[in-house]
Motif scaffolding. Structure first.
Motif, mmCIF file in Angstrom:
data_model
loop_
_atom_site.group_PDB
_atom_site.id
_atom_site.type_symbol
_atom_site.label_atom_id
_atom_site.label_comp_id
_atom_site.label_asym_id
_atom_site.label_seq_id
_atom_site.Cartn_x
_atom_site.Cartn_y
_atom_site.Cartn_z
ATOM 1 N N PRO A 94 41.750 29.982 56.116
ATOM 2 C CA PRO A 94 41.140 29.418 57.549
ATOM 3 C C PRO A 94 42.389 29.403 58.597
ATOM 4 O O PRO A 94 42.312 29.854 59.813
ATOM 5 C CB PRO A 94 40.700 27.984 57.204
ATOM 6 C CG PRO A 94 40.233 27.817 55.847
ATOM 7 C CD PRO A 94 41.292 28.865 55.265
ATOM 8 N N LEU A 95 43.722 28.802 58.218
ATOM 9 C CA LEU A 95 44.703 28.797 58.966
ATOM 10 C C LEU A 95 45.335 30.279 59.535
ATOM 11 O O LEU A 95 45.653 30.627 60.225
ATOM 12 C CB LEU A 95 46.044 27.928 58.399
ATOM 13 C CG LEU A 95 47.267 27.872 59.045
ATOM 14 C CD1 LEU A 95 47.121 27.257 60.549
ATOM 15 C CD2 LEU A 95 48.257 27.111 58.312
ATOM 16 N N MET A 96 45.399 31.132 58.441
ATOM 17 C CA MET A 96 45.817 32.526 58.503
ATOM 18 C C MET A 96 44.997 33.406 59.364
ATOM 19 O O MET A 96 45.267 34.020 60.252
ATOM 20 C CB MET A 96 45.997 33.086 57.123
ATOM 21 C CG MET A 96 46.989 32.797 55.986
ATOM 22 S SD MET A 96 46.629 33.406 54.616
ATOM 23 C CE MET A 96 46.898 35.076 54.664
ATOM 24 N N ARG A 97 43.649 33.006 59.155
ATOM 25 C CA ARG A 97 42.617 33.657 59.916
ATOM 26 C C ARG A 97 42.696 33.324 61.702
ATOM 27 O O ARG A 97 43.032 34.183 62.461
ATOM 28 C CB ARG A 97 41.277 33.581 59.720
ATOM 29 C CG ARG A 97 40.328 34.316 60.602
ATOM 30 C CD ARG A 97 38.650 33.998 60.112
ATOM 31 N NE ARG A 97 38.200 34.795 60.726
ATOM 32 C CZ ARG A 97 37.469 36.174 60.530
ATOM 33 N NH1 ARG A 97 37.956 36.624 59.619
ATOM 34 N NH2 ARG A 97 36.653 36.543 61.243
ATOM 35 N N LYS A 98 43.141 32.031 61.950
ATOM 36 C CA LYS A 98 43.394 31.542 63.222
ATOM 37 C C LYS A 98 44.480 32.039 63.716
ATOM 38 O O LYS A 98 44.716 32.315 64.797
ATOM 39 C CB LYS A 98 43.366 29.894 63.330
ATOM 40 C CG LYS A 98 42.010 29.275 63.142
ATOM 41 C CD LYS A 98 42.045 27.656 63.203
ATOM 42 C CE LYS A 98 40.670 27.087 62.939
ATOM 43 N NZ LYS A 98 40.630 25.679 62.903
ATOM 44 N N GLN A 99 45.683 32.087 62.984
ATOM 45 C CA GLN A 99 47.112 32.560 63.454
ATOM 46 C C GLN A 99 46.800 34.289 63.662
ATOM 47 O O GLN A 99 47.438 34.406 64.558
ATOM 48 C CB GLN A 99 47.969 32.511 62.092
ATOM 49 C CG GLN A 99 48.532 31.226 62.110
ATOM 50 C CD GLN A 99 49.202 30.912 60.872
ATOM 51 O OE1 GLN A 99 49.293 31.571 59.875
ATOM 52 N NE2 GLN A 99 50.215 29.863 60.992
ATOM 53 N N TYR A 100 45.967 34.569 62.888
ATOM 54 C CA TYR A 100 45.785 36.370 63.268
ATOM 55 C C TYR A 100 45.155 36.498 64.439
ATOM 56 O O TYR A 100 45.513 37.360 65.184
ATOM 57 C CB TYR A 100 45.139 36.853 61.989
ATOM 58 C CG TYR A 100 45.129 38.530 62.172
ATOM 59 C CD1 TYR A 100 46.186 39.101 61.851
ATOM 60 C CD2 TYR A 100 43.838 39.177 62.499
ATOM 61 C CE1 TYR A 100 46.172 40.603 62.026
ATOM 62 C CE2 TYR A 100 43.878 40.454 62.495
ATOM 63 C CZ TYR A 100 45.145 41.357 62.149
ATOM 64 O OH TYR A 100 44.864 42.554 62.560
ATOM 65 N N GLU A 101 44.224 35.611 64.733
ATOM 66 C CA GLU A 101 43.532 35.825 65.944
ATOM 67 C C GLU A 101 44.310 35.747 67.353
ATOM 68 O O GLU A 101 44.285 36.450 68.320
ATOM 69 C CB GLU A 101 42.104 35.056 65.958
ATOM 70 C CG GLU A 101 41.335 35.350 67.137
ATOM 71 C CD GLU A 101 39.862 34.573 66.807
ATOM 72 O OE1 GLU A 101 39.471 33.804 68.257
ATOM 73 O OE2 GLU A 101 39.526 34.224 65.695
ATOM 74 N N ARG A 102 45.098 34.640 67.121
ATOM 75 C CA ARG A 102 46.091 34.019 68.212
ATOM 76 C C ARG A 102 47.069 35.378 68.371
ATOM 77 O O ARG A 102 47.137 35.543 69.282
ATOM 78 C CB ARG A 102 46.808 32.940 67.866
ATOM 79 C CG ARG A 102 46.077 31.612 68.077
ATOM 80 C CD ARG A 102 46.880 30.577 68.230
ATOM 81 N NE ARG A 102 47.535 30.191 66.892
ATOM 82 C CZ ARG A 102 46.947 29.311 65.939
ATOM 83 N NH1 ARG A 102 45.949 28.781 66.113
ATOM 84 N NH2 ARG A 102 47.981 29.193 64.825
ATOM 85 N N MET A 103 47.260 35.862 67.424
ATOM 86 C CA MET A 103 48.399 37.162 67.603
ATOM 87 C C MET A 103 47.748 38.266 68.092
ATOM 88 O O MET A 103 48.379 39.009 69.027
ATOM 89 C CB MET A 103 48.942 37.508 66.002
ATOM 90 C CG MET A 103 49.973 38.696 65.943
ATOM 91 S SD MET A 103 50.304 39.200 64.398
ATOM 92 C CE MET A 103 48.625 40.162 64.208
ATOM 93 N N MET A 104 46.477 38.653 67.815
ATOM 94 C CA MET A 104 45.825 39.592 68.246
ATOM 95 C C MET A 104 45.555 39.340 69.839
ATOM 96 O O MET A 104 45.610 40.337 70.533
ATOM 97 C CB MET A 104 44.489 39.943 67.440
ATOM 98 C CG MET A 104 44.653 40.531 66.175
ATOM 99 S SD MET A 104 45.251 42.068 66.425
ATOM 100 C CE MET A 104 44.374 42.928 67.528
ATOM 101 N N ARG A 105 45.056 38.376 70.300
ATOM 102 C CA ARG A 105 44.783 37.961 71.512
ATOM 103 C C ARG A 105 46.227 38.097 72.437
ATOM 104 O O ARG A 105 45.869 38.429 73.423
ATOM 105 C CB ARG A 105 44.230 36.487 71.851
ATOM 106 C CG ARG A 105 42.952 36.107 71.120
ATOM 107 C CD ARG A 105 42.589 34.734 71.529
ATOM 108 N NE ARG A 105 41.354 34.357 71.015
ATOM 109 C CZ ARG A 105 40.013 34.742 71.420
ATOM 110 N NH1 ARG A 105 40.036 35.246 72.738
ATOM 111 N NH2 ARG A 105 39.079 34.393 70.671
ATOM 112 N N LYS A 106 47.218 37.760 71.823
ATOM 113 C CA LYS A 106 48.539 37.981 72.539
ATOM 114 C C LYS A 106 48.836 39.374 72.718
ATOM 115 O O LYS A 106 49.322 40.002 73.741
ATOM 116 C CB LYS A 106 49.771 37.057 71.892
ATOM 117 C CG LYS A 106 50.753 37.452 72.491
ATOM 118 C CD LYS A 106 52.220 36.454 71.510
ATOM 119 C CE LYS A 106 53.532 36.653 72.039
ATOM 120 N NZ LYS A 106 54.354 35.894 71.462
#
Length: 395
Positions: A150-162
């Motif tokens: 769950p944490l990795m998915r959120k981090q990846y999504e934040r990275m993609m948005r950036k």
């Protein structure tokens, strides 16, 4: 004008939609406007011949050291005297090209080939569970990934948005396939400016169009052209639809051909074998045009598409396309019951009913096929080349 197209895969017409549409654009710009088109790509495992519309090609990949990547890129831009770089969907390369182009007068364009936000999909949880660790270290790493998913998915999504924001800021223009994607791109990237967006749909892949004689001589054949990837293409749905269709006498004499390859080929073949689904032929990776010419109906079951190049290919070849209403740009391609059929998302029984109806109604099928061919001409390579030229000569 010297144009560099950057893709992950080597340009090959049977590799995928991005590579196929890149070749179409490069060929049209070369023939109509005298452009000199070049290619750079990352996949060092593809040793196929260079396509004829490309003057030269370079294989390179990002280095751990950013300055080395910039130097590699700058050498390519300088040695090939590139005027415009068209990055085909690779967000991570935009800032590298931007830095490398400083002082060279080279423009940078991002052409986005996904439905905005869909390229942020992380490794699905079910895929983690399927992995078989080969050592204790791999076992511990897999356990860590599962626990922290769950944490990795959120981090990846934040990275993609950036990465969306950085890519937009780094580009001189951002090309989307549909005007419907502008708001979604901005929403996912969490910014408000829209001055850099341009809309250019994908052009047709083939030079010829099916004639009335071609359409009247088609076989009782249904076609799928797709990467064999369950996560996005959902071909298990297509197989279930076909299983149900073949239980009806109206489907007698009809066959399904599947053109393409991918990681889930074994899965699909095992489904066909386990459920004893008849009249299915897996063709593999090959030129799809002969199969379009022979086929009467085309199936798409994707959960998402940026454009759906195979739909316009089917229309061009007089194959009536059917697709689930699962992505926005579908409506730019298909007008329901005129040049194809749009099935409500997830309504498998409706898909079955419409497929059987078309199989048993030659007049309706021919009427839709004829209009499909004529409507596809708005996406001919010359029209799309004009849109690209207007952008390239105006930025």
């Amino acid at each position: 004008m010297n144009i560099l197209f950057h893709t992950y895969g080597k340009l090959n017409p049977t590799k995928g939609g991005t590579e196929r549409t890149t070749i179409t654009v490069a060929k049209a710009l070369t023939e109509k406007y005298g452009c000199r088109c070049f290619s750079s790509f990352e996949d060092s495992n593809d040793h196929t011949d260079k396509v004829s519309c490309i003057v030269d090609e370079r294989c390179w990949s990002l280095d751990r050291r950013r300055d080395v990547s910039i130097d590699k890129c700058r050498e390519i831009l300088f040695s090939l005297k590139i005027d415009v770089v068209i990055v085909q969907g690779s967000f991570i390369h935009l800032p590298i090209f931007r830095e490398a182009a400083k002082g060279l007068g080279c423009k940078i364009i991002l052409a986005h080939h996904f439905e905005p936000g869909m390229d942020s999909e992380f490794v699905p949880f079910v895929e983690l569970l399927k992995r078989r660790p080969k050592s204790l270290v791999h076992c511990l790493q897999l356990a860590k990934n599962i626990l922290l998913y769950p944490l990795m998915r959120k981090q990846y999504e934040r990275m993609m948005r950036k990465s969306y924001r950085i890519a937009y800021d780094s580009a001189d223009a951002v090309v989307l396939l549909s005007a419907k994607f502008i708001s979604r791109f901005k929403e996912f990237g969490q910014f408000s400016d829209d001055s850099k967006f341009r809309i250019i749909p994908n052009g047709l892949s083939f030079e010829d169009f099916a004639s009335l004689s071609d359409m009247k001589s088609k076989k009782n054949q249904v076609l799928i052209v797709a990467r064999l990837d369950e996560r996005f293409k959902r071909l298990s749905l297509a197989l279930d639809i076909w299983r149900r269709v073949k239980m009806d006498l109206r489907s007698e004499g009809w066959s399904l051909y599947i053109v393409g390859h991918g990681k889930d080929e074994h899965l699909y073949k095992s489904i066909v074998e386990k459920k004893a689904i008849p009249n299915i032929y897996f063709v593999g990776r090959t030129d799809p045009q002969p199969y379009y010419l022979m086929s009467s109906l085309f199936m798409m079951t994707s959960v998402s598409e940026s454009w759906g190049l195979t739909l316009t290919e089917a229309q061009q070849m007089g194959v009536v396309p059917m697709a689930f209403d699962s992505y926005d740009s579908l409506w730019d391609i298909i007008t329901h019951n005129q040049n194809g059929l749009i099935i409500p998302e997830g309504d498998v029984q409706k898909y079955v009913d419409e497929l059987l109806s078309l199989m048993s109604d030659n007049a309706r099928r021919l009427r839709i096929a004829e209009y499909a061919v004529s409507s596809s001409k708005r996406f001919c390579s010359e029209e799309i080349a004009d849109l690209w030229w207007q952008l390239l000569s105006g930025i």
